[in-house]
Design a protein around this motif. Sequence first.
Motif, mmCIF file in Angstrom:
data_model
loop_
_atom_site.group_PDB
_atom_site.id
_atom_site.type_symbol
_atom_site.label_atom_id
_atom_site.label_comp_id
_atom_site.label_asym_id
_atom_site.label_seq_id
_atom_site.Cartn_x
_atom_site.Cartn_y
_atom_site.Cartn_z
ATOM 1 N N GLU A 91 0.814 -1.216 0.000
ATOM 2 C CA GLU A 91 0.000 0.000 0.000
ATOM 3 C C GLU A 91 0.847 1.264 0.000
ATOM 4 O OE1 GLU A 91 -3.473 1.995 2.815
ATOM 5 O OE2 GLU A 91 -2.978 -0.134 2.972
ATOM 6 N N GLY A 92 2.031 1.178 0.570
ATOM 7 C CA GLY A 92 2.871 2.363 0.668
ATOM 8 C C GLY A 92 2.271 3.390 1.602
ATOM 9 N N PHE A 93 2.412 4.657 1.247
ATOM 10 C CA PHE A 93 1.905 5.739 2.086
ATOM 11 C C PHE A 93 0.522 6.208 1.638
ATOM 12 C CE2 PHE A 93 6.563 6.019 2.423
ATOM 13 C CZ PHE A 93 6.695 5.907 3.795
ATOM 14 N N HIS A 94 -0.157 5.402 0.809
ATOM 15 C CA HIS A 94 -1.519 5.730 0.401
ATOM 16 C C HIS A 94 -2.491 5.333 1.503
ATOM 17 C CE1 HIS A 94 -0.213 6.751 -3.608
ATOM 18 N NE2 HIS A 94 0.323 5.557 -3.792
ATOM 19 N N TRP A 95 -3.655 5.976 1.497
ATOM 20 C CA TRP A 95 -4.678 5.647 2.473
ATOM 21 C C TRP A 95 -5.392 4.354 2.121
ATOM 22 C CZ3 TRP A 95 -4.910 7.612 7.112
ATOM 23 C CH2 TRP A 95 -4.421 8.903 7.354
ATOM 24 N N PHE A 96 -5.466 4.059 0.811
ATOM 25 C CA PHE A 96 -6.226 2.896 0.374
ATOM 26 C C PHE A 96 -5.377 2.012 -0.533
ATOM 27 C CE2 PHE A 96 -9.313 6.346 1.008
ATOM 28 C CZ PHE A 96 -10.136 5.759 1.967
ATOM 29 N N LEU A 97 -5.658 0.717 -0.482
ATOM 30 C CA LEU A 97 -5.001 -0.242 -1.353
ATOM 31 C C LEU A 97 -5.773 -0.294 -2.673
ATOM 32 C CD1 LEU A 97 -2.761 -2.471 -1.404
ATOM 33 C CD2 LEU A 97 -4.542 -4.076 -0.706
ATOM 34 N N PRO A 98 -5.095 -0.273 -3.825
ATOM 35 C CA PRO A 98 -5.799 -0.329 -5.121
ATOM 36 C C PRO A 98 -6.637 -1.603 -5.244
ATOM 37 C CG PRO A 98 -3.497 0.288 -5.423
ATOM 38 C CD PRO A 98 -3.645 -0.134 -3.990
ATOM 39 N N ASP A 99 -7.722 -1.516 -6.005
ATOM 40 C CA ASP A 99 -8.579 -2.680 -6.205
ATOM 41 C C ASP A 99 -7.844 -3.818 -6.897
ATOM 42 O OD1 ASP A 99 -10.702 -1.396 -5.016
ATOM 43 O OD2 ASP A 99 -11.527 -0.646 -6.905
#
Length: 212
Positions: A189-197
């Motif tokens: 996920e890294g520093f994103h808030w959401f995991l890609p679909d």
Amino acid sequence: MAATTTRLRGTEGAGALGTVQYWFACFFAAGWTGIVCAGLGVQFIGWDYPCPLCVIQRMFMLLAALGAGVVVRRGMTGGVSGRDYMMGWGLSLVACIGGGFTAWRQTMLHILPGDEGYGSPVLGLHMYVWAWILFMASVVAIGIVMALAHLTADHAIPTSGAYSRAGQAVLWFVGLIIAVNLVAVFFEEGFHWFLPDDPARYEFFYQVGILG
């Protein structure tokens, strides 16, 4: 005197059942944790990136293991009360119901004819289908265990030798895989808030410039 003898005999029989349930809790916690390990193996060896629903199912699997871990930890002190059984197995039951719904949801997303599903099949079925089967089987197993809890609660469980070592090994195993899974999700996920679909790489390594 007769009443005391009857009570002691009941304690001996129930104590044996309590020991069986202690070992079942160890098996249950280690089993679900092992399934998460299998998912991590597919992820890192087969380069099969888990989607958000896959990650949620893993979380429920580990929560189910933690519920059984409550029973294991209390059993290591020499006895498990009815309240401990209800709390531990109740937590596992909630986790299995939640995980079963999540696995069912993912299965329904790929139910249409011609849909190849997400990820690679294992023994002819996708991992989320296997997860649904195992979650439902666990719901039945937990129901049986909870129905018998009045026979196994408040009785002595050995606290030395193989009992203690097995309990410690199971709890350390669960804790280790929770940590590994947490790191794996963070890398994906890294520093994103959401995991890609439909994740296709480990975002963390691209964000910090290791890969580009």
